[in-house]
Design a protein around this motif. Structure first.
Motif, short mmCIF file in Angstrom:
data_model
loop_
_atom_site.label_atom_id
_atom_site.label_comp_id
_atom_site.label_asym_id
_atom_site.label_seq_id
_atom_site.Cartn_x
_atom_site.Cartn_y
_atom_site.Cartn_z
N PRO A 58 0.42 10.02 -0.67
CA PRO A 58 -0.91 10.55 -0.36
C PRO A 58 -2.06 9.56 -0.45
O PRO A 58 -3.18 9.91 -0.12
N GLY A 59 -1.80 8.36 -0.85
CA GLY A 59 -2.89 7.40 -0.96
C GLY A 59 -2.46 6.02 -0.55
O GLY A 59 -1.28 5.70 -0.54
N GLN A 60 -3.43 5.22 -0.16
CA GLN A 60 -3.16 3.84 0.19
C GLN A 60 -4.39 3.01 -0.20
O GLN A 60 -5.51 3.46 -0.06
N THR A 61 -4.14 1.82 -0.70
CA THR A 61 -5.24 0.94 -1.06
C THR A 61 -4.88 -0.48 -0.71
O THR A 61 -3.75 -0.91 -0.94
N TYR A 62 -5.80 -1.18 -0.08
CA TYR A 62 -5.62 -2.56 0.33
C TYR A 62 -6.92 -3.30 0.09
O TYR A 62 -7.92 -2.72 -0.31
N ASP A 63 -6.91 -4.59 0.43
CA ASP A 63 -8.17 -5.33 0.35
C ASP A 63 -9.08 -4.90 1.51
O ASP A 63 -8.74 -4.00 2.28
N ASN A 64 -10.22 -5.54 1.61
CA ASN A 64 -11.22 -5.11 2.59
C ASN A 64 -11.17 -5.90 3.89
O ASN A 64 -12.09 -5.81 4.69
N ALA A 65 -10.12 -6.66 4.12
CA ALA A 65 -10.01 -7.39 5.38
C ALA A 65 -9.90 -6.39 6.54
O ALA A 65 -9.34 -5.30 6.39
N ALA A 66 -10.44 -6.76 7.68
CA ALA A 66 -10.48 -5.86 8.83
C ALA A 66 -9.09 -5.40 9.25
O ALA A 66 -8.91 -4.24 9.63
N ASN A 67 -8.10 -6.28 9.18
CA ASN A 67 -6.75 -5.89 9.59
C ASN A 67 -6.17 -4.82 8.66
O ASN A 67 -5.29 -4.06 9.05
N MET A 68 -6.69 -4.73 7.45
CA MET A 68 -6.22 -3.73 6.49
C MET A 68 -7.11 -2.49 6.51
O MET A 68 -6.63 -1.37 6.55
N SER A 69 -8.41 -2.68 6.46
CA SER A 69 -9.34 -1.56 6.26
C SER A 69 -9.96 -1.02 7.54
O SER A 69 -10.68 -0.03 7.49
N GLY A 70 -9.68 -1.65 8.67
CA GLY A 70 -10.29 -1.24 9.94
C GLY A 70 -10.17 0.25 10.20
O GLY A 70 -9.08 0.82 10.12
N ARG A 71 -11.29 0.88 10.51
CA ARG A 71 -11.37 2.33 10.67
C ARG A 71 -10.55 2.84 11.86
O ARG A 71 -9.99 3.93 11.81
N TYR A 72 -10.47 2.05 12.92
CA TYR A 72 -9.81 2.52 14.15
C TYR A 72 -8.45 1.88 14.39
O TYR A 72 -7.55 2.53 14.91
N ALA A 73 -8.29 0.61 14.02
CA ALA A 73 -7.03 -0.07 14.33
C ALA A 73 -6.45 -0.82 13.14
O ALA A 73 -5.45 -1.52 13.29
N GLY A 74 -7.05 -0.68 11.97
CA GLY A 74 -6.54 -1.36 10.78
C GLY A 74 -5.27 -0.68 10.27
O GLY A 74 -4.90 0.42 10.71
N LEU A 75 -4.63 -1.33 9.32
CA LEU A 75 -3.41 -0.78 8.72
C LEU A 75 -3.65 0.62 8.18
O LEU A 75 -2.85 1.53 8.41
N GLN A 76 -4.76 0.81 7.47
CA GLN A 76 -5.02 2.13 6.87
C GLN A 76 -5.15 3.21 7.94
O GLN A 76 -4.67 4.32 7.75
N ALA A 77 -5.77 2.90 9.09
CA ALA A 77 -5.92 3.88 10.17
C ALA A 77 -4.56 4.20 10.79
O ALA A 77 -4.27 5.35 11.13
N ARG A 78 -3.74 3.20 10.94
CA ARG A 78 -2.40 3.40 11.53
C ARG A 78 -1.51 4.23 10.60
O ARG A 78 -0.76 5.09 11.05
N ILE A 79 -1.58 3.96 9.30
CA ILE A 79 -0.81 4.76 8.34
C ILE A 79 -1.34 6.19 8.31
O ILE A 79 -0.57 7.16 8.28
N ARG A 80 -2.64 6.32 8.36
CA ARG A 80 -3.26 7.66 8.36
C ARG A 80 -2.82 8.47 9.58
O ARG A 80 -2.63 9.68 9.50
#
Length: 188
Positions: A58-80
């Protein structure tokens, strides 16, 4: 997932057992690229190999780099997109580190101070002999040591002169307090 260097990441599982948060190291991942698309595949593959269903993450946390935190195409958006419960929370320690770094970069005196600290570290770590002298609490002075080359003695003297100023002493006291609080916050 968190970074440990340019080519490796590590995976940590965190869960609640009773009223305690439990954290377990799940392993290192060798990385070939840093694109969000590639990292998504790596994360999914690692979860599958560990027998973990992404719907139970239910949760994910990464650093703030765009490839990780990007709202539309970052890792977090893809996992979401794969699991609506996988809420992204930026890594608090990385965010704190970035805030301190930006604060330092916005102040000329702080930038100069940390440049001096980096120069001192680089100077001593470049030689086992100098490192050992530093560890012995500098009982002898490198700038007067005839066993060293003149260029080394000159660099040691320049660093000593830079350190032997009121500004450096004051900034050392100030940053010791600030970074002490940052460290305590980071540990919390």
């Amino acid at each position: 997932m968190a970074w440990t260097g340019r080519h490796r990441a590590f995976v940590v599982e965190e869960y609640v057992k009773g009223n305690k948060v439990v954290e377990r190291f799940l392993g290192f991942i060798q990385l070939e690229r840093h694109t969000a698309e590639y990292l998504t595949g790596v994360v999914i593959d690692k979860l599958e190999k560990l027998g973990l269903d992404i719907e139970n993450c239910p949760g994910q946390t990464y650093d703030n780099a765009a490839n990780m935190s990007g709202r539309y195409a970052g890792l977090q958006a893809r996992i979401r997109a794969l699991s609506s419960t996988a809420i992204y929370i930026p890594c608090a320690n990385h965010s704190l580190n970035l805030a301190v770094n930006f604060a330092c970069e916005s102040n000329l005196e702080a930038t100069d101070y940390f440049s001096t600290v980096q120069s001192i570290y680089t100077f001593f770590s470049a030689s086992t002999q100098r490192w050992n002298l530093l560890k012995e609490c500098c009982k002898c002075s490198l700038s007067n040591n005839r066993d060293e080359k003149s260029v080394v003695r000159n660099e040691a003297k320049a660093l000593h002169n830079k350190m032997d100023t009121f500004e450096t002493a004051l900034l050392t006291l100030i940053w010791q307090r600030i970074l002490g609080r940052v460290n305590a916050t980071s540990k919390t």
